[in-house]
Structures are given as structure tokens and as C-alpha cells.
Scaffold this active site. Structure first.
Site, PDB file in Angstrom:
ATOM      1  N   HIS A 110     103.199-127.725 117.464  1.00 57.49           N
ATOM      2  CA  HIS A 110     102.447-126.144 118.702  1.00 57.49           C
ATOM      3  C   HIS A 110     102.831-126.910 120.179  1.00 57.49           C
ATOM      4  O   HIS A 110     101.873-128.251 120.581  1.00 57.49           O
ATOM      5  CB  HIS A 110     101.378-126.252 118.924  1.00 57.49           C
ATOM      6  CG  HIS A 110     101.154-125.302 117.541  1.00 57.49           C
ATOM      7  ND1 HIS A 110     100.914-123.981 117.949  1.00 57.49           N
ATOM      8  CD2 HIS A 110     100.255-125.416 116.321  1.00 57.49           C
ATOM      9  CE1 HIS A 110     100.368-123.108 116.511  1.00 57.49           C
ATOM     10  NE2 HIS A 110     100.270-124.456 115.508  1.00 57.49           N
TER      11      HIS A 110
ATOM     12  N   GLU B 274     102.638-126.102 122.454  1.00 58.08           N
ATOM     13  CA  GLU B 274     101.473-125.287 123.858  1.00 58.08           C
ATOM     14  C   GLU B 274     100.341-125.610 123.791  1.00 58.08           C
ATOM     15  O   GLU B 274      99.566-125.608 124.703  1.00 58.08           O
ATOM     16  CB  GLU B 274     102.077-123.809 124.173  1.00 58.08           C
ATOM     17  CG  GLU B 274     100.648-123.113 122.875  1.00 58.08           C
ATOM     18  CD  GLU B 274     101.363-123.303 121.134  1.00 58.08           C
ATOM     19  OE1 GLU B 274     102.093-124.475 121.517  1.00 58.08           O
ATOM     20  OE2 GLU B 274     100.996-122.662 120.210  1.00 58.08           O
TER      21      GLU B 274
ATOM     22  N   CYS C 296     105.489-121.833 115.098  1.00 56.04           N
ATOM     23  CA  CYS C 296     104.441-122.110 114.000  1.00 56.04           C
ATOM     24  C   CYS C 296     104.702-120.652 112.783  1.00 56.04           C
ATOM     25  O   CYS C 296     105.492-120.133 112.593  1.00 56.04           O
ATOM     26  CB  CYS C 296     103.128-122.159 114.447  1.00 56.04           C
ATOM     27  SG  CYS C 296     102.013-123.323 112.824  1.00 56.04           S
TER      28      CYS C 296
END
Lengths: 80, 220
Positions: B194, B196, B86
Site C-alpha cells: 500500500h 497510499e 491490494c
């Protein structure tokens, strides 16, 4: 010297903010306004007194930070 | 395996990245402040998501010129794997480690939802956990994720297999539905979604856990 740097999106690069502004202008009843493009202006003071040296310095600033050459053009205006 | 997460002012996914790396490596990553000039010994660097420096000037522009980035660029050029997620992707393009730029989303909306990505190339260290053509789900959360590059650059990225992830349903107007690309050496990945944020069923998905596990295995 003083420098005024105008940064605009390159031709052909989509400017969604410009489009939204265009839509809002039309919503306010301003007819006949088109091709709205949004950019930014950066002003700064330089210790340089020589115009060529000042221009070279600001060009370097534009290339290395102030503008992103992938999507932006810039123009530099110098005044004493 | 030692990993590092770079922390910029207004990074906000740095701790998520730490948890994801911890889960994949069993070791706590080093969190490295943007003002530091040197990196600790590291085998993998993550530039996390967020709004570094308040997105001043352009997203990622200020962070790309911060002291730690000189060390990150040097490591990346030496072959150390780097992932920019990002805002991290934006920083990598601004730092010149990846081509192109991330512009304001075409629809102007901040997009914040899960997206399906197609794994276009599973030969990279970042995607070897997946099959080519596999669909994975990662969330996006960004305002400036509209990938732009001139057509020559886009053609080169495509022909060299450097488009690793592509949106199935493009959320931001990205050229050629590009969600993630690698550099020509193959050791730097930038992606807007994302991974994560999907490392446990409790978080709504595990594709991100596979991403980090695969990366850690590939890096060794």
C-alpha cells in the site's frame, strides 16, 4: 434443470487451507489421511430443459465468473 | 491532471488513495461508485484496497464484473494508466487486465506490517521516481496476496521487465517474490503493498508519496 458445479484448485497449486485442515485432522488423531484439498460447490436452478443447452450455459458461467481458470478446475453435474 | 478512485462496497482504502492523489496532484480526485456505468474524464484511475463484496466467491471476483469495470477495462485498453492496490490488484487479475491470480497466503496468516520491496524496473510510469535496485518500504495488509501464475507466464513477466516490485522478504508465498507487475502495454500496475499508506512522516514513511508524485509526473 439443476446444476451442481464443483470447483477445485488445479493440481500443483498450493492449497494452504487444505494443508491446515490436514494438520487439524492429524491433531484430532485421524491417521492416514493425506492430500487434503479444499474446494467449493455451487448449486443453481436453470429454466433450460435441454441438457446440452444447460451444460453450455453453465460452462459459460464457469468460464466467465464461477471459476478462475488460472488456478481452478470445475466439473458440472446436471439433474432434471 | 484529473484522477479517479473507484469505490466498491467494502473498499476501505479509497479515502487514503484520495488523500495520496490529492497530495500528488493538488486536485481532489473523483470518487466513482462501482454501480456507475461511466467514468468522468480522467487521466489516472486507482482501484483501492479493501474487501470488495466481502471477498465473496474469490477476492476481487465480484468487483471485476461490476458495471464500472467495463468502463475501466475500456479506458485501460485505450492507454489510461490504472493502478490496483491490494484488493485493486486482485480485481485487475480477475478482470483480465493483468495475468495470474492472488491466492490465499501460503502461511494462512493475514499479514499486516511494513515490507521492503526492491524496485526491479524503474522504466515504468509507476516506478520512474525510483532507482533500479532501490529498496522502498510500503506496508502490506492482506490475506490473499500469494501471486500465482504458470511458469511460462512468470518467465514472460520476468523477461519483459514486467515485475516492477519484488519482496525482499516474501510475506505471502508469492511466486518469484513478486509484489507488483504491469501489463504488456505498461499502463496498468497491480501491487499488493500500500503506497497510499506511507505518504507522510506522520504515517511512518514517505516512499508512497514518492510513488504517487513520480506517477503523476510521468503521466503529466
Amino acid at each position: 434443470m439443476k446444476a451442481k458445479i464443483t470447483i477445485t484448485l488445479k493440481n500443483g497449486v498450493l492449497d494452504p487451507q487444505g494443508k491446515a485442515i490436514e494438520g487439524a485432522l492429524s491433531g484430532l488423531g485421524f491417521s492416514g489421511a493425506g492430500d487434503v484439498r479444499q474446494g467449493k460447490i455451487i448449486e443453481l436452478k436453470l429454466d433450460e430443459t435441454d441438457e446440452a443447452a444447460a451444460r453450455a450455459k453453465v460452462e459459460d458461467m464457469c468460464r466467465r465468473l464461477l471459476a478462475n481458470p488460472v488456478m481452478e478446475n470445475y466439473s458440472i453435474e446436471l439433474t432434471a | 491532471m484529473k484522477t479517479s478512485v473507484i469505490v466498491f462496497p467494502a473498499s476501505n482504502c479509497d479515502r487514503d488513495a484520495v488523500v495520496a492523489l490529492e497530495q500528488a496532484t493538488g486536485k481532489t480526485p473523483d470518487m466513482v461508485w462501482h454501480g456507475d456505468a461511466e467514468l468522468p474524464a480522467t487521466d489516472l484511475i486507482v482501484l483501492p484496497g479493501g474487501f470488495s463484496y466481502g471477498d465473496y466467491l474469490r477476492s476481487g471476483a465480484m468487483a471485476a464484473r461490476s458495471p464500472i469495470m467495463r468502463a475501466v477495462v475500456e479506458k485501460a485498453k485505450g492507454g489510461t494508466p490504472v493502478v490496483g492496490i491490494c484488493n485493486g490488484f486482485q480485481i485487475l487479475t480477475e478482470a483480465g487486465l493483468l495475468p495470474g491470480a492472488l491466492m490465499r497466503n501460503a502461511g494462512l496468516d493475514f499479514v499486516c506490517h511494513s515490507v521492503t520491496l526492491m524496485v526491479e524496473n524503474n522504466q515504468s510510469i509507476f516506478s520512474s521516481a525510483f532507482e533500479k535496485g532501490q529498496a522502498v518500504n510500503f506496508p502490506v495488509a492482506h490475506h490473499d496476496g500469494n501471486f500465482f501464475a504458470d511458469s511460462e507466464t512468470l518467465d514472460r513477466l520476468e523477461s519483459e521487465g514486467r515485475v516492477v516490485f519484488r519482496y525482499v522478504d516474501n510475506p505471502n508465498g508469492s511466486a518469484r517474490d513478486i509484489a507488483g507487475i504491469i501489463n504488456d502495454a505498461g499502463n496498468v500496475l497491480g501491487l499488493m503493498p500500500h503506497p497510499e499508506r506511507v505518504i507522510s512522516p506522520l504515517l511512518g514513511g514517505v516512499d508512497g508519496a514518492a510513488f504517487f508524485k513520480g506517477l503523476v509526473e510521468a503521466v503529466g
